[in-house]
Design a protein around this motif. Structure first.
Motif, mmCIF file in Angstrom:
data_model
loop_
_atom_site.group_PDB
_atom_site.id
_atom_site.type_symbol
_atom_site.label_atom_id
_atom_site.label_comp_id
_atom_site.label_asym_id
_atom_site.label_seq_id
_atom_site.Cartn_x
_atom_site.Cartn_y
_atom_site.Cartn_z
ATOM 1 N N GLN A 55 58.799 53.706 31.079
ATOM 2 C CA GLN A 55 59.516 54.087 32.282
ATOM 3 C C GLN A 55 58.754 53.574 33.501
ATOM 4 O OE1 GLN A 55 62.384 55.420 32.002
ATOM 5 N NE2 GLN A 55 62.910 55.842 34.126
ATOM 6 N N VAL A 56 59.500 53.135 34.502
ATOM 7 C CA VAL A 56 58.919 52.633 35.739
ATOM 8 C C VAL A 56 59.486 53.435 36.890
ATOM 9 C CG1 VAL A 56 58.678 50.653 37.279
ATOM 10 C CG2 VAL A 56 58.684 50.310 34.792
ATOM 11 N N HIS A 57 58.612 53.802 37.798
ATOM 12 C CA HIS A 57 59.033 54.539 38.986
ATOM 13 C C HIS A 57 58.751 53.685 40.216
ATOM 14 C CE1 HIS A 57 60.216 57.944 41.317
ATOM 15 N NE2 HIS A 57 59.034 58.112 41.872
ATOM 16 N N LEU A 58 59.782 53.457 41.028
ATOM 17 C CA LEU A 58 59.667 52.620 42.218
ATOM 18 C C LEU A 58 60.016 53.433 43.451
ATOM 19 C CD1 LEU A 58 61.563 49.480 40.846
ATOM 20 C CD2 LEU A 58 59.083 49.813 40.937
ATOM 21 N N VAL A 59 59.200 53.333 44.478
ATOM 22 C CA VAL A 59 59.441 54.070 45.712
ATOM 23 C C VAL A 59 59.352 53.106 46.890
ATOM 24 C CG1 VAL A 59 58.709 55.956 47.204
ATOM 25 C CG2 VAL A 59 58.499 56.180 44.718
ATOM 26 N N GLU A 60 60.484 52.937 47.586
ATOM 27 C CA GLU A 60 60.521 52.075 48.761
ATOM 28 C C GLU A 60 60.192 52.873 50.017
ATOM 29 O OE1 GLU A 60 64.274 50.716 46.342
ATOM 30 O OE2 GLU A 60 63.347 52.608 46.929
ATOM 31 N N SER A 61 59.680 52.161 51.001
ATOM 32 C CA SER A 61 59.438 52.753 52.319
ATOM 33 C C SER A 61 59.482 51.644 53.360
ATOM 34 C CB SER A 61 58.086 53.471 52.359
ATOM 35 O OG SER A 61 57.038 52.575 52.092
ATOM 36 N N ARG A 110 58.790 45.710 57.880
ATOM 37 C CA ARG A 110 58.176 45.410 56.596
ATOM 38 C C ARG A 110 58.486 46.542 55.628
ATOM 39 N NH1 ARG A 110 51.967 44.448 54.513
ATOM 40 N NH2 ARG A 110 51.850 46.733 54.782
ATOM 41 N N LEU A 111 59.143 46.194 54.552
ATOM 42 C CA LEU A 111 59.426 47.151 53.496
ATOM 43 C C LEU A 111 58.316 47.095 52.450
ATOM 44 C CD1 LEU A 111 63.246 46.537 52.901
ATOM 45 C CD2 LEU A 111 62.121 47.981 54.616
ATOM 46 N N SER A 112 58.014 48.247 51.878
ATOM 47 C CA SER A 112 57.040 48.337 50.798
ATOM 48 C C SER A 112 57.696 48.990 49.596
ATOM 49 C CB SER A 112 55.832 49.170 51.228
ATOM 50 O OG SER A 112 55.178 48.596 52.334
ATOM 51 N N CYS A 113 57.222 48.627 48.427
ATOM 52 C CA CYS A 113 57.715 49.235 47.188
ATOM 53 C C CYS A 113 56.507 49.486 46.294
ATOM 54 C CB CYS A 113 58.714 48.329 46.495
ATOM 55 S SG CYS A 113 59.234 48.901 44.864
ATOM 56 N N ALA A 114 56.203 50.749 46.090
ATOM 57 C CA ALA A 114 55.083 51.140 45.239
ATOM 58 C C ALA A 114 55.597 51.383 43.824
ATOM 59 C CB ALA A 114 54.423 52.391 45.787
ATOM 60 N N ALA A 115 54.945 50.760 42.846
ATOM 61 C CA ALA A 115 55.387 50.847 41.457
ATOM 62 C C ALA A 115 54.376 51.582 40.601
ATOM 63 C CB ALA A 115 55.596 49.445 40.897
ATOM 64 N N SER A 116 54.860 52.309 39.616
ATOM 65 C CA SER A 116 53.976 52.988 38.660
ATOM 66 C C SER A 116 54.674 53.024 37.306
ATOM 67 C CB SER A 116 53.654 54.405 39.125
ATOM 68 O OG SER A 116 54.821 55.181 39.227
ATOM 69 N N GLY A 117 53.895 53.157 36.246
ATOM 70 C CA GLY A 117 54.473 53.383 34.935
ATOM 71 C C GLY A 117 54.505 52.199 33.996
ATOM 72 N N ARG A 118 54.198 50.997 34.460
ATOM 73 C CA ARG A 118 54.117 49.868 33.536
ATOM 74 C C ARG A 118 53.145 48.865 34.112
ATOM 75 N NH1 ARG A 118 59.195 46.460 32.459
ATOM 76 N NH2 ARG A 118 57.677 45.034 31.592
ATOM 77 N N THR A 119 52.931 47.802 33.398
ATOM 78 C CA THR A 119 51.993 46.786 33.840
ATOM 79 C C THR A 119 52.626 45.988 34.972
ATOM 80 O OG1 THR A 119 51.087 46.667 31.624
ATOM 81 C CG2 THR A 119 50.553 44.876 33.139
ATOM 82 N N VAL A 145 54.837 45.774 46.136
ATOM 83 C CA VAL A 145 55.503 44.552 46.580
ATOM 84 C C VAL A 145 56.042 44.805 47.982
ATOM 85 C CG1 VAL A 145 57.695 45.186 45.494
ATOM 86 C CG2 VAL A 145 57.204 42.792 45.983
ATOM 87 N N TYR A 146 56.020 43.761 48.793
ATOM 88 C CA TYR A 146 56.419 43.870 50.196
ATOM 89 C C TYR A 146 57.570 42.918 50.501
ATOM 90 C CZ TYR A 146 51.748 45.910 50.387
ATOM 91 O OH TYR A 146 50.627 46.669 50.157
ATOM 92 N N LEU A 147 58.327 43.277 51.521
ATOM 93 C CA LEU A 147 59.334 42.373 52.068
ATOM 94 C C LEU A 147 59.179 42.386 53.581
ATOM 95 C CD1 LEU A 147 61.728 40.507 51.366
ATOM 96 C CD2 LEU A 147 63.234 42.444 51.883
ATOM 97 N N GLN A 148 58.600 41.308 54.106
ATOM 98 C CA GLN A 148 58.463 41.155 55.548
ATOM 99 C C GLN A 148 59.741 40.525 56.079
ATOM 100 O OE1 GLN A 148 55.881 42.041 57.722
ATOM 101 N NE2 GLN A 148 57.349 41.442 59.300
#
Length: 121
Positions: free
Chosen positions: A1-7, A19-28, A78-81
């Motif tokens: 399972q992967v959990h992604l949180v944008e901000s 600038r958007l950010s996405c923090a990922a957890s739960g997998r490589t 991961v970021y999106l500028q």
């Protein structure tokens, strides 16, 4: 399972930046392709940008030269500028993750909850 949180979404005037950010957890994270998609009211979700596990990047024609996708493997983020924003960039932006094989334009297995970007004219 992967959990992604944008901000990082918000309201900005045309010509501005976010600038958007996405923090990922739960997998490589290092072996994952990461993508950004967006969905405007009344429209289908569309591809915006992606970064391969290798670091290669891909962009929709509509954002090429204005948006930059990047990743920090040490932070699993991961970021999106987004620069030179236009009213037509207004949408909910989603972060997505998948394995390292196949197209970067589709086939994503995991999605974040989305963050609203509104560009005023």
């Amino acid at each position: 399972q992967v959990h992604l949180v944008e901000s990082g979404g918000g309201l900005v005037q045309a010509g501005g930046s976010l600038r958007l950010s996405c923090a990922a957890s739960g997998r490589t994270f290092r072996s994952s392709d990461m993508g950004w998609f967006r969905q405007a009211p009344g429209k289908e979700r569309e591809f915006v940008a992606a970064t391969r596990w290798s670091g290669n990047t891909y962009y929709a024609d509509s954002v090429k030269g204005r948006f930059t996708v990047s990743r920090d493997n040490a932070k699993n983020t991961v970021y999106l500028q987004m620069n030179s924003l236009k009213p037509e960039d207004t949408a909910v932006y989603y972060c997505a993750a998948k394995g390292y094989s196949g197209s970067v334009y589709s086939g994503y297995d995991y999605w974040g909850q989305g963050t609203q970007v509104t560009v005023s004219s």
